[in-house]
Enzyme design. Structure first.
Site, mmCIF file in Angstrom:
data_model
loop_
_atom_site.group_PDB
_atom_site.id
_atom_site.type_symbol
_atom_site.label_atom_id
_atom_site.label_comp_id
_atom_site.label_asym_id
_atom_site.label_seq_id
_atom_site.Cartn_x
_atom_site.Cartn_y
_atom_site.Cartn_z
ATOM 1 N N GLY A 1 -10.577 -6.904 0.816
ATOM 2 C CA GLY A 1 -10.892 -7.199 2.160
ATOM 3 C C GLY A 1 -11.491 -8.596 2.327
ATOM 4 N N SER B 1 1.064 -1.205 0.033
ATOM 5 C CA SER B 1 0.052 -0.040 -0.025
ATOM 6 C C SER B 1 0.894 1.224 -0.082
ATOM 7 C CB SER B 1 -0.934 0.184 1.050
ATOM 8 O OG SER B 1 -0.021 0.336 2.303
ATOM 9 N N HIS C 1 -12.616 -3.455 4.580
ATOM 10 C CA HIS C 1 -11.050 -3.614 4.520
ATOM 11 C C HIS C 1 -11.036 -3.577 6.295
ATOM 12 C CE1 HIS C 1 -10.463 -1.547 0.803
ATOM 13 N NE2 HIS C 1 -9.589 -2.841 0.865
ATOM 14 N N ASP D 1 -7.055 2.944 -7.758
ATOM 15 C CA ASP D 1 -8.004 3.064 -7.291
ATOM 16 C C ASP D 1 -8.959 4.338 -7.350
ATOM 17 O OD1 ASP D 1 -10.554 2.989 -5.701
ATOM 18 O OD2 ASP D 1 -9.823 2.490 -3.859
ATOM 19 N N ASP E 1 -0.859 -1.568 -4.087
ATOM 20 C CA ASP E 1 -2.295 -1.640 -3.626
ATOM 21 C C ASP E 1 -3.051 -0.363 -3.487
ATOM 22 O OD1 ASP E 1 -4.666 -3.096 -2.503
ATOM 23 O OD2 ASP E 1 -3.802 -3.300 -0.557
#
Ligand SMILES: [Zn+2]
Length: 337
Positions: free
Chosen positions: A219, A45, A184, A100, A78
């Protein structure tokens, strides 16, 4: 990653994407991959990239590919929050990025369809020119992880199948994350999820309309009770919670899910193992005395998921295609979108 997912589609299995921040987590995943002979997706991430100052992550991943040359390995960004984040990942050597655009750049505010298409299309163009895979997201997941997420229970912004088709057509993404009620973080469901809480019908409908798009479940930790119990047994204070049952993930895999994101389960395994050493051997102060059991505990969970998702045994099915070859394939549009 495109190759890994294409192979998974051919073989009818899913591939776990496991988050990392440090050396031990990378070692756990690579050891599990070797033990089960699995291709693997390692993902970071924005928070993980900041934590590892990017360069530590980069060199740890180079080490992983040197030590485990037989394992097809992807490094995936991510939840990229902007074109700039994805571009910096590609420049650093990530072989796959997620844009995203379901959320604005703050990573919290749900974005419009038009905004999502525009930023995702931009990332697809610059990524495919470098042979790099792109995952997009349509609909918003619930919960928050690493400061990223719309919050809520995951049922407010479910993916609309018709919009998903339009999104893939307009952006050319390789893989699509969909919102079907998952969240998540550790606190996903306050009771065991049913067909009502997890919208598996929506997933099946999206796959029916987009048979060539690799679907991604975010998730998707199962948050097993035994891992929660170890933490609480040794002084932790987790509230009771339920994750996504493995059977539901397997149903997803039978219906086009090729990438399954798992982070919480590994965090639980590591924390439980460390708490156990601290509680049972308070005289210990060598970090290896608790990092080794933590690494083993995470490896066990990862190996189990690799077996459950079906990727086990597929590491040697194919030789990884270099990015230079992927550039040609994307340019000649022989890669189906
Ligand atoms: Zn996610």
């Amino acid at each position: 990653m495109r190759q890994l997912l294409d192979e998974a589609a051919k073989g009818g299995y899913g591939v776990g994407a496991f988050n990392v921040n440090n050396m031990e987590q990378i070692q756990s995943i690579m050891e599990a991959a070797r033990e089960t002979q699995s291709p693997v997706i390692v993902q970071a991430s924005r928070g993980a990239r900041a934590y590892s100052q990017d360069r530590f992550l980069y060199h740890l991943m180079i080490a992983a590919t040197e030590i485990y040359p037989e394992i097809p390995t992807v490094l995936h960004q991510d939840h990229g929050n902007s074109v700039a984040t994805c571009k910096s990942a590609i420049d650093m050597g990530f072989t796959s990025v997620m844009m995203d655009g379901s959320l604005m750049e703050d990573g919290k505010t749900p974005a419009s369809f038009e905004y999502n298409v525009a930023v995702t299309r931009e990332v697809v163009e610059l990524a495919h020119a470098k042979g790099v895979t792109v995952e997009g997201e349509i609909g918003c997941l619930g919960g928050i992880e690493d400061g990223h997420g719309a919050g809520g229970d995951g049922l407010e912004h479910l993916t609309d199948p018709e919009q998903a088709v339009e999104f893939v057509k307009q952006t050319g993404v390789d893989a699509l994350a969909i919102a079907i009620g998952t969240s998540h973080g550790a606190y996903k469901f306050s009771s065991k999820p049913t067909g009502e809480t997890l919208k598996m019908d929506t997933l099946i409908e999206i796959h029916r309309r987009l048979p060539n798009t690799h679907l991604v479940m975010h998730g998707s930790s199962s948050v097993p009770k035994d891992l929660q119990d170890i933490i609480n047994q040794y002084g932790g204070k987790l509230k009771p919670t339920w994750g996504v049952p493995v059977e539901e993930i397997q149903l997803g895999i039978r219906n086009g899910v090729r990438k399954i994101n798992v982070d919480t389960d590994n965090r639980l395994a590591i924390t439980g193992a460390i708490r156990k050493v601290f509680a049972e051997k308070p005289e210990e102060f060598d970090p290896r005395s608790y990092m080794k059991p933590a690494r083993d505990a995470m490896k066990k969970v990862v190996a189990l998921r690799m077996t459950q998702f079906g990727q086990a045994g597929h590491a040697k099915d194919y030789a990884p295609i270099p990015l230079s070859e992927m550039i040609k394939r994307y340019a000649s549009e022989t890669v189906a979108v």
